[in-house]
Design an enzyme around this catalytic site. Structure first.
Site, PDB file in Angstrom:
ATOM      1  N   ARG A 168     -24.668  -9.403  32.729  1.00 15.33           N
ATOM      2  CA  ARG A 168     -23.145  -9.450  32.564  1.00 15.33           C
ATOM      3  C   ARG A 168     -22.448  -9.924  31.392  1.00 15.33           C
ATOM      4  NH1 ARG A 168     -24.316  -6.603  36.189  1.00 15.33           N
ATOM      5  NH2 ARG A 168     -23.727  -6.462  38.208  1.00 15.33           N
TER       6      ARG A 168
ATOM      7  N   GLU B 143     -14.980  -4.077  29.892  1.00 20.67           N
ATOM      8  CA  GLU B 143     -15.604  -2.621  29.863  1.00 20.67           C
ATOM      9  C   GLU B 143     -14.775  -1.651  30.486  1.00 20.67           C
ATOM     10  OE1 GLU B 143     -20.330  -4.517  30.141  1.00 20.67           O
ATOM     11  OE2 GLU B 143     -19.442  -3.093  31.815  1.00 20.67           O
TER      12      GLU B 143
ATOM     13  N   HIS C 210     -23.259  -0.114  28.292  1.00 23.89           N
ATOM     14  CA  HIS C 210     -23.800  -0.510  29.618  1.00 23.89           C
ATOM     15  C   HIS C 210     -24.455   0.633  30.168  1.00 23.89           C
ATOM     16  CE1 HIS C 210     -22.422  -2.967  33.356  1.00 23.89           C
ATOM     17  NE2 HIS C 210     -23.725  -2.457  33.402  1.00 23.89           N
TER      18      HIS C 210
END
Length: 318
Positions: A236, A265, A284
């Site tokens: 994270r 993000e 990601h």
């Protein structure tokens, strides 16, 4: 039963089938849903499935027919789980689907940092090897991992997977976790966090984002690390105070970082890590191999079927 998927594209950009969910109800899939359209798209649906589309309390107030919320991810902070609980709505996440993929990706970032494979491949294709006066060349220090120490913060399923691969590379593994297990002890030694910081050549973050772990990597904790440490994070983004890490990269205190997650993000253009030295950033994607997404799909179907049968599983707000 009406089923609405608010943001299905990242889970299934076209290479998987929604047939498992289609068999359970009248399915509508949206690739993406802007926040202002969430309530309209849910409409009178009883089943809402989402990935990163926020579902706050006020949205639940506007959608009284919702009986079940499925999150196509392990993290579920985008849903107001307390508001859902007050309404008797189970929120079900998807655990364990990406364990192997995420552990593999952590090591992939580490190997790229150690060898700069993509850079040297590009150099060859640009003609630099052809014109080189020597039989080989390298633009960055190349790092051998055997004998070095991998410190893993968060030694659950994914952390242990990363640890096993690190051991296969000849690394010593140490770990810090609030729960110590026999399986973990077979892979590495448990240490207090400060000792892990002090002895690790590589530090990998695999812990959840809780108030006590937010900003766990900051100016003070970086100061306790070895000079030239390598930092990996595909857990994270908010685990790291990004300006502090950028400063440490630019000073050389941290040799390199491999990051698949950031605090906001998609990444913002003013993120200080974009201009930091030796900072590898990917969008990601640790979780995204097709095999991993197929497992996620299967668990999502299983969870919804269990709810419809009156025995919900993977409930995060019991």
């Amino acid at each position: 039963m009406k089923i609405v998927i608010l943001d299905g594209y990242t889970e299934n950009p076209g290479d998987l089938s929604w047939s498992g969910l289609e068999a359970l109800g009248e399915l509508t899939v949206y690739d993406r849903t802007p926040p202002e359209q969430v309530a309209d798209r849910i409409g009178d649906a009883e089943i809402v499935i989402l990935n990163k589309t926020p579902l706050p309390r006020e949205m639940l107030d506007r959608c009284p027919n919702v009986r079940y919320i499925g999150v196509l991810a392990t993290g579920y902070n985008i849903v107001d789980v307390q508001a859902a609980k007050e309404r008797g709505i189970p929120v079900c996440n998807i655990p364990t689907y990406g364990t192997d993929a995420v552990g593999q990706f952590a090591i992939a970032m580490l190997l790229e940092i150690c060898h700069h494979v993509a850079h040297h491949d590009a150099a060859v294709h640009e003609g630099r090897w052809e014109s080189c006066p020597d039989w080989c060349f390298w633009d960055y220090p190349l790092i051998e991992l055997a004998g070095k120490t991998m410190g893993i913060i968060g030694f659950g399923r994914i952390g242990r997977t990363t640890g096993r691969i690190a051991r296969a590379l000849g690394m010593q593994v140490v770990a810090c976790d609030s729960i110590e297990t026999d399986e973990g002890r077979e892979i590495g030694r448990y240490l207090p966090l400060e000792e892990l910081f002090a002895c690790s050549d590589v530090i990998a973050l695999h812990c959840p984002l809780f108030p006590e772990t937010q900003g766990i990597i900051n100016r003070d904790t970086i100061a306790k690390m070895k000079d030239g440490v390598i930092l990996l994070n595909n857990s994270r983004g908010p685990l790291i105070v990004e300006q502090d890490l950028a400063d440490a990269l630019n000073s050389g205190k941290v040799y390199a970082a491999g990051l698949d997650v950031v605090s906001t993000e998609p990444i913002r253009g003013d993120n200080p890590l974009l201009k930091a030295k030796n900072c590898l950033i990917t969008p990601h994607i640790s979780w995204a191999p097709k095999e991993s997404r197929q497992r996620l799909m299967g668990i999502a179907v299983e969870s919804l079927r269990a709810f419809l049968d009156g025995n919900p599983i993977n409930v995060v707000n019991p």
